[in-house]
Design a protein around this motif. Structure first.
Motif, PDB file in Angstrom:
ATOM      1  N   GLU A 197       0.853  -1.189   0.000  1.00 24.37           N
ATOM      2  CA  GLU A 197       0.000   0.000   0.000  1.00 24.37           C
ATOM      3  C   GLU A 197       0.886   1.235   0.000  1.00 24.37           C
ATOM      4  O   GLU A 197       1.790   1.358   0.831  1.00 24.37           O
ATOM      5  CB  GLU A 197      -0.916   0.006   1.222  1.00 24.37           C
ATOM      6  N   LEU A 210       1.140   5.674  -0.742  1.00 23.08           N
ATOM      7  CA  LEU A 210       0.644   7.007  -1.059  1.00 23.08           C
ATOM      8  C   LEU A 210       1.642   7.579  -2.053  1.00 23.08           C
ATOM      9  O   LEU A 210       2.826   7.726  -1.731  1.00 23.08           O
ATOM     10  CB  LEU A 210       0.568   7.865   0.206  1.00 23.08           C
ATOM     11  N   SER A 242      -1.992   9.839  -5.694  1.00 22.58           N
ATOM     12  CA  SER A 242      -2.857   8.655  -5.670  1.00 22.58           C
ATOM     13  C   SER A 242      -2.560   7.797  -4.450  1.00 22.58           C
ATOM     14  O   SER A 242      -1.489   7.889  -3.849  1.00 22.58           O
ATOM     15  CB  SER A 242      -2.680   7.823  -6.951  1.00 22.58           C
ATOM     16  N   LEU A 243      -3.527   6.965  -4.134  1.00 23.29           N
ATOM     17  CA  LEU A 243      -3.412   6.012  -3.037  1.00 23.29           C
ATOM     18  C   LEU A 243      -3.687   4.644  -3.634  1.00 23.29           C
ATOM     19  O   LEU A 243      -4.758   4.417  -4.204  1.00 23.29           O
ATOM     20  CB  LEU A 243      -4.428   6.352  -1.950  1.00 23.29           C
ATOM     21  N   ALA A 292     -13.999  10.515  -2.375  1.00 26.45           N
ATOM     22  CA  ALA A 292     -13.025  10.228  -1.322  1.00 26.45           C
ATOM     23  C   ALA A 292     -13.686   9.993   0.028  1.00 26.45           C
ATOM     24  O   ALA A 292     -14.551  10.757   0.452  1.00 26.45           O
ATOM     25  CB  ALA A 292     -12.039  11.384  -1.215  1.00 26.45           C
ATOM     26  N   GLU A 328     -10.640   9.005   5.241  1.00 25.24           N
ATOM     27  CA  GLU A 328      -9.231   8.637   5.314  1.00 25.24           C
ATOM     28  C   GLU A 328      -8.512   8.920   3.997  1.00 25.24           C
ATOM     29  O   GLU A 328      -7.373   9.415   3.990  1.00 25.24           O
ATOM     30  CB  GLU A 328      -9.098   7.154   5.685  1.00 25.24           C
ATOM     31  N   GLN A 329      -9.155   8.615   2.859  1.00 25.58           N
ATOM     32  CA  GLN A 329      -8.544   8.906   1.562  1.00 25.58           C
ATOM     33  C   GLN A 329      -8.338  10.410   1.400  1.00 25.58           C
ATOM     34  O   GLN A 329      -7.296  10.856   0.915  1.00 25.58           O
ATOM     35  CB  GLN A 329      -9.430   8.366   0.440  1.00 25.58           C
ATOM     36  N   LEU A 369     -12.646  11.287  -7.124  1.00 24.57           N
ATOM     37  CA  LEU A 369     -11.492  10.417  -7.318  1.00 24.57           C
ATOM     38  C   LEU A 369     -11.707   9.583  -8.581  1.00 24.57           C
ATOM     39  O   LEU A 369     -12.847   9.322  -8.988  1.00 24.57           O
ATOM     40  CB  LEU A 369     -11.314   9.463  -6.132  1.00 24.57           C
ATOM     41  N   ARG A 386     -10.973   5.841  -9.794  1.00 24.67           N
ATOM     42  CA  ARG A 386     -10.612   4.528  -9.243  1.00 24.67           C
ATOM     43  C   ARG A 386     -10.190   3.598 -10.367  1.00 24.67           C
ATOM     44  O   ARG A 386     -10.953   3.323 -11.281  1.00 24.67           O
ATOM     45  CB  ARG A 386     -11.806   3.930  -8.495  1.00 24.67           C
ATOM     46  N   HIS A 427      -6.590   4.845  -6.243  1.00 23.13           N
ATOM     47  CA  HIS A 427      -7.487   5.995  -6.251  1.00 23.13           C
ATOM     48  C   HIS A 427      -6.659   7.241  -6.550  1.00 23.13           C
ATOM     49  O   HIS A 427      -5.781   7.612  -5.764  1.00 23.13           O
ATOM     50  CB  HIS A 427      -8.200   6.139  -4.908  1.00 23.13           C
TER      51      HIS A 427
END
Length: 263
Positions: A141, A143, A152-153, A199, A202-203, A215, A217, A236
Motif C-alpha cells: 500500500e 501514497l 494517488s493512493l 473520497a 481517510e482517503q 477520485l 478509481r 485511487h
C-alpha cells in the motif's frame, strides 16, 4: 506577481491572429520556457492590460481559453495560477505504471510506503489472482506523490511467488514493475478499468482533499506471458489531477475493447 517574467513580450497589432490568441501563445511560451512554473500566480488582469496595451475583454478571453485547456486555474479571491500538469492516465489503457508514465514526461514519483507485508488473500484478491482464499499474498500500500504533490493512493497484491522478491526492497523512489522485471517477472497482458468515485474521510486526509471530493478509481489485473496473474491493484487518483488519454485508430483491428459494467 509582477510582469517581469513577461519582459520582452508584445502583441503584434499588424498580425491577422486575434489578440487574445496571441496572448495565449505568449503565455504558453513563457510556461514552456520555465519562466512561468506550475503554481505561479499570473499578473492580474489590469497588469496584463497595461503590459500588453490591450483591453480587459481580450485578457479575459485569453485566460478563459487557457483555463479551458487546463493550462491555468482560477482561484476565487486569489487570482489565476499556472496549473500543475495532470497525470495523463495513459496507464488506464496500457500496462504502464504511474512511475513510468510520469517519468517519461520528465516528472518524478515518490511513494510513502504505508505497508508492505504478507497477508492472507481475501475473497476479491483471491478471485483476481486466481488463487485459493487465504493463500499468502504480498500486499503493498502506497501514497504516491508526483513532483511533491499527493497524487494517488494504491494497494497492490501479488502472489507469494511473485511478491516475495519485493520484500526488503526500498520502493520509496523505485518502480515496482522494474523490480519485478529485474527478477524475470514481466507483465505481458492485463485488464484495467476506471470509474468515478468519491473520497472517504481517510482517503481525503491522505490525498489532501475534502471528504467527498472526486477520485478516479483504477482496478487492474496483470498477467505474464504464460497467462499467470502476477499483480492485482486498486488505485485511487485525485480527480483534479487526472485525465484520460487514449490512442485511437480507424482500423478496427487496432482498436481496444473497453468493457463497462455496473457493480
Amino acid at each position: 506577481m509582477t510582469t517581469e517574467a513577461l519582459h520582452g513580450d508584445a502583441i503584434d497589432r499588424r498580425s491577422s491572429s486575434p489578440m487574445y490568441d496571441q496572448l495565449c501563445r505568449l503565455l504558453l511560451a513563457r510556461i514552456s520556457q520555465g519562466k512561468l512554473k506550475p503554481g505561479d500566480l499570473l499578473p492580474g488582469e489590469m497588469r496584463l492590460c497595461e503590459h500588453y496595451g490591450i483591453s480587459r475583454t481580450v485578457v479575459r478571453q485569453a485566460l478563459a481559453q487557457l483555463e479551458h485547456e487546463g493550462v491555468v486555474e482560477r482561484v476565487k479571491g486569489k487570482g489565476t495560477f499556472v496549473a500543475r500538469p495532470k497525470t495523463s492516465e495513459s496507464l488506464v489503457h496500457t500496462l504502464m505504471g504511474l512511475y513510468e508514465d510520469v517519468e517519461r514526461r520528465g516528472g518524478h514519483v515518490h511513494s510513502d510506503v504505508i505497508r508492505h507485508e504478507r497477508e492472507d488473500a481475501a475473497a476479491d484478491v483471491a478471485e483476481a489472482l486466481e488463487i485459493p482464499v487465504g493463500d499468502s499474498v504480498i500486499a503493498l500500500e502506497r501514497l504516491r506523490f508526483v513532483d511533491g504533490q499527493p497524487w494517488s493512493l494504491s494497494t497492490t497484491w501479488m502472489p507469494e511467488a511473485v511478491g516475495a522478491v519485493t520484500l526488503g526492497v526500498d520502493l520509496a523512489d523505485a518502480s515496482l514493475y522494474r523490480v519485478l522485471a529485474d527478477n524475470g517477472i514481466v507483465a505481458a497482458e492485463g485488464v484495467r478499468s476506471a470509474e468515478a468515485t468519491v473520497a472517504s474521510h481517510e482517503q481525503a486526509r491522505l490525498l489532501d482533499l475534502t471528504t467527498g471530493a472526486a477520485l478516479l478509481r483504477l482496478r487492474s489485473v496483470s498477467r505474464d506471458a504464460s497467462g499467470r496473474p502476477i499483480e492485482f491493484f486498486i488505485a485511487h487518483h485525485r480527480g483534479d489531477r487526472s485525465r484520460f488519454e487514449f490512442e485511437l485508430a480507424s482500423d478496427v483491428s487496432h482498436a481496444s475493447l473497453v468493457h463497462v459494467h455496473a457493480e
